[in-house]
Design an enzyme around this catalytic site. Structure first.
Site, PDB file in Angstrom:
ATOM      1  N   ALA A  12       2.998  47.011  -3.642  1.00  0.00           N
ATOM      2  CA  ALA A  12       3.490  48.236  -4.285  1.00  0.00           C
ATOM      3  C   ALA A  12       4.808  48.580  -3.607  1.00  0.00           C
ATOM      4  CB  ALA A  12       2.480  49.351  -4.097  1.00  0.00           C
TER       5      ALA A  12
ATOM      6  N   GLY B 116      -0.394  45.203  -3.360  1.00  0.00           N
ATOM      7  CA  GLY B 116      -0.532  45.322  -4.820  1.00  0.00           C
ATOM      8  C   GLY B 116      -0.297  44.004  -5.545  1.00  0.00           C
TER       9      GLY B 116
HETATM   10  N1  COA Z   1       8.146  47.548  -1.293  1.00  0.00           N
HETATM   11  C1  COA Z   1       9.474  47.813  -1.336  1.00  0.00           C
HETATM   12  N2  COA Z   1      10.401  46.904  -0.999  1.00  0.00           N
HETATM   13  C2  COA Z   1       9.975  45.714  -0.558  1.00  0.00           C
HETATM   14  C3  COA Z   1       8.623  45.384  -0.462  1.00  0.00           C
HETATM   15  C4  COA Z   1       7.683  46.365  -0.858  1.00  0.00           C
HETATM   16  N3  COA Z   1       6.362  46.133  -0.826  1.00  0.00           N
HETATM   17  N4  COA Z   1       8.516  44.107   0.007  1.00  0.00           N
HETATM   18  C5  COA Z   1       9.774  43.674   0.208  1.00  0.00           C
HETATM   19  N5  COA Z   1      10.665  44.639  -0.140  1.00  0.00           N
HETATM   20  C6  COA Z   1      12.125  44.571  -0.080  1.00  0.00           C
HETATM   21  C7  COA Z   1      12.641  44.710   1.336  1.00  0.00           C
HETATM   22  O1  COA Z   1      12.708  46.078   1.702  1.00  0.00           O
HETATM   23  C8  COA Z   1      13.994  44.070   1.197  1.00  0.00           C
HETATM   24  O2  COA Z   1      14.864  44.973   0.544  1.00  0.00           O
HETATM   25  P1  COA Z   1      16.360  45.236   1.134  1.00  0.00           P
HETATM   26  O3  COA Z   1      17.037  43.901   1.059  1.00  0.00           O
HETATM   27  O4  COA Z   1      16.937  46.248   0.201  1.00  0.00           O
HETATM   28  O5  COA Z   1      16.171  45.703   2.543  1.00  0.00           O
HETATM   29  C9  COA Z   1      13.749  42.934   0.217  1.00  0.00           C
HETATM   30  O6  COA Z   1      12.558  43.286  -0.490  1.00  0.00           O
HETATM   31  C10 COA Z   1      13.517  41.587   0.892  1.00  0.00           C
HETATM   32  O7  COA Z   1      12.452  41.753   1.828  1.00  0.00           O
HETATM   33  P2  COA Z   1      12.593  41.359   3.383  1.00  0.00           P
HETATM   34  O8  COA Z   1      11.573  42.152   4.133  1.00  0.00           O
HETATM   35  O9  COA Z   1      14.010  41.476   3.822  1.00  0.00           O
HETATM   36  O10 COA Z   1      12.190  39.822   3.315  1.00  0.00           O
HETATM   37  P3  COA Z   1      11.552  38.950   4.492  1.00  0.00           P
HETATM   38  O11 COA Z   1      11.630  37.537   4.038  1.00  0.00           O
HETATM   39  O12 COA Z   1      12.153  39.310   5.805  1.00  0.00           O
HETATM   40  O13 COA Z   1       9.994  39.400   4.555  1.00  0.00           O
HETATM   41  C11 COA Z   1       7.857  40.030   3.608  1.00  0.00           C
HETATM   42  C12 COA Z   1       9.149  39.169   3.478  1.00  0.00           C
HETATM   43  C13 COA Z   1       7.078  39.865   2.334  1.00  0.00           C
HETATM   44  C14 COA Z   1       7.054  39.530   4.805  1.00  0.00           C
HETATM   45  C15 COA Z   1       8.275  41.501   3.836  1.00  0.00           C
HETATM   46  O14 COA Z   1       9.199  41.869   2.816  1.00  0.00           O
HETATM   47  C16 COA Z   1       7.129  42.489   3.802  1.00  0.00           C
HETATM   48  O15 COA Z   1       6.370  42.569   4.750  1.00  0.00           O
HETATM   49  N6  COA Z   1       7.011  43.272   2.707  1.00  0.00           N
HETATM   50  C17 COA Z   1       6.028  44.326   2.588  1.00  0.00           C
HETATM   51  C18 COA Z   1       4.654  43.764   2.347  1.00  0.00           C
HETATM   52  C19 COA Z   1       3.642  44.889   2.275  1.00  0.00           C
HETATM   53  O16 COA Z   1       3.368  45.578   3.237  1.00  0.00           O
HETATM   54  N7  COA Z   1       3.076  45.067   1.073  1.00  0.00           N
HETATM   55  C20 COA Z   1       2.054  46.041   0.857  1.00  0.00           C
HETATM   56  C21 COA Z   1       2.629  47.288   0.337  1.00  0.00           C
HETATM   57  S1  COA Z   1       1.369  48.496   0.024  1.00  0.00           S
END
Ligand code: COA
Length: 260
Positions: free
Chosen positions: A66, A112
């Site tokens: 999400a 999500g």
């Molecule tokens: N909601 C909002 N934005 C998200 C997102 C989420 N769940 N997951 C990734 N993004 C965004 C990041 O903020 C980033 O945006 P930005 O470039 O404007 O800063 C972009 O997507 C790329 O993500 P990034 O974190 O830079 O990539 P990464 O390769 O370093 O890491 C993940 C990848 C998937 C490990 C990491 O993005 C992450 O942990 N995301 C959240 C996962 C999560 O907790 N999901 C449950 C939500 S309830």
């Protein structure tokens, strides 16, 4: 409806529904959930659609959860509403769809995103997929049905470990514990899903819908699944598909079922 966060394509009676927010790893914001509700409802009413494939844009993520930025300042009522609306308008609609819906998990399926994949009837994962429910790292728990569907798919012990440790697992492990149906090379993930979906679509659509309802009844509280199976089984006998299926069998030919 014009979609801003989804790309919709149709080919050979399959609707391809791609979540298209690649710069945010396809995170599900409110607008995307509304579009998903509309696209899936339309697909259910569209006779030219026999089945749906849901995937994420790009090669990195299916859906990374999400959209965290949208709920950062929510209170309890807003949180309740977010989960209630999401479950009822999207995730339950997918699970209860009489048309088969397959998730092509082509990268991260987190929070999500994994909940979306779990609501689908079948999951095909790419070898590079990473799956998890990391909500407790944010001080939350899953709200789109994740605590229930993960437990139903993999059992309480493994589900609790994944949810309270927040650890991601790889595709191979997801396959081993029954969280995904198949794991294939990234290049083959879409064609594997298409092949399986075409096979399902060649069966009686009416019977497939009955089977989905009966199997869902096994995991629905307060419903006697065996009773539901009897009702759904009985309904099939009144259909042209049943007559066609049996005639085709006795005449040693392929059945031509009614496409709904
Ligand atoms: N909601 C909002 N934005 C998200 C997102 C989420 N769940 N997951 C990734 N993004 C965004 C990041 O903020 C980033 O945006 P930005 O470039 O404007 O800063 C972009 O997507 C790329 O993500 P990034 O974190 O830079 O990539 P990464 O390769 O370093 O890491 C993940 C990848 C998937 C490990 C990491 O993005 C992450 O942990 N995301 C959240 C996962 C999560 O907790 N999901 C449950 C939500 S309830």
């Amino acid at each position: 409806m014009k979609y801003e966060n989804l790309v919709l394509e149709s080919k050979n009676r399959i609707l391809y529904l791609t979540i298209n927010r690649e710069s945010k790893l396809n995170a599900l914001n409110k607008a995307t959930l509304e579009e998903l509700h509309s696209a899936i409802t339309d697909a259910l009413n569209d006779k030219s659609v026999g089945g749906v494939i849901i995937t994420g844009a790009g090669s990195k993520a299916f859906v990374a959860g999400a959209d965290i930025s949208e709920f950062a300042n929510f209170n309890a009522d807003e949180g309740r509403n977010l989960a209630f609306e999401g479950q009822n308008k999207v995730f339950n609609v997918i699970q209860n769809s009489k048309k088969p819906i397959v998730a092509v998990v082509n990268g991260f399926a987190l929070g999500g995103g994994l909940e979306l994949a779990m609501a689908c009837h079948i999951r095909i994962a790419s070898e590079n997929a990473k799956l998890g429910l990391p909500e407790v790292t944010l001080g939350l728990i899953p709200g789109y049905g994740g605590t229930q569907r993960l437990t139903q798919l993999v059992g309480k012990g493994k589900a609790l470990e994944m949810i309270i440790s927040a650890d991601m697992i790889n595709a191979k492990e997801a396959h081993r514990i029954g969280l995904v149906n198949h794991v294939v090379e990234p290049d083959l993930v879409l064609s594997t899903a298409e092949e399986l979906l075409q096979k399902i679509m060649s069966r009686s659509p009416f019977a497939v819908g009955c089977a989905i309802r009966a199997v869902n009844a096994a995991v629905t509280d307060g419903v006697n699944g065996f009773e539901v199976e009897i009702q759904e089984f009985s309904k099939c006998f009144e259909t042209a598909d049943f007559k066609e299926g049996v005639s085709a069998f006795t005449q040693k030919r392929k059945p031509q079922f009614i496409q709904e």
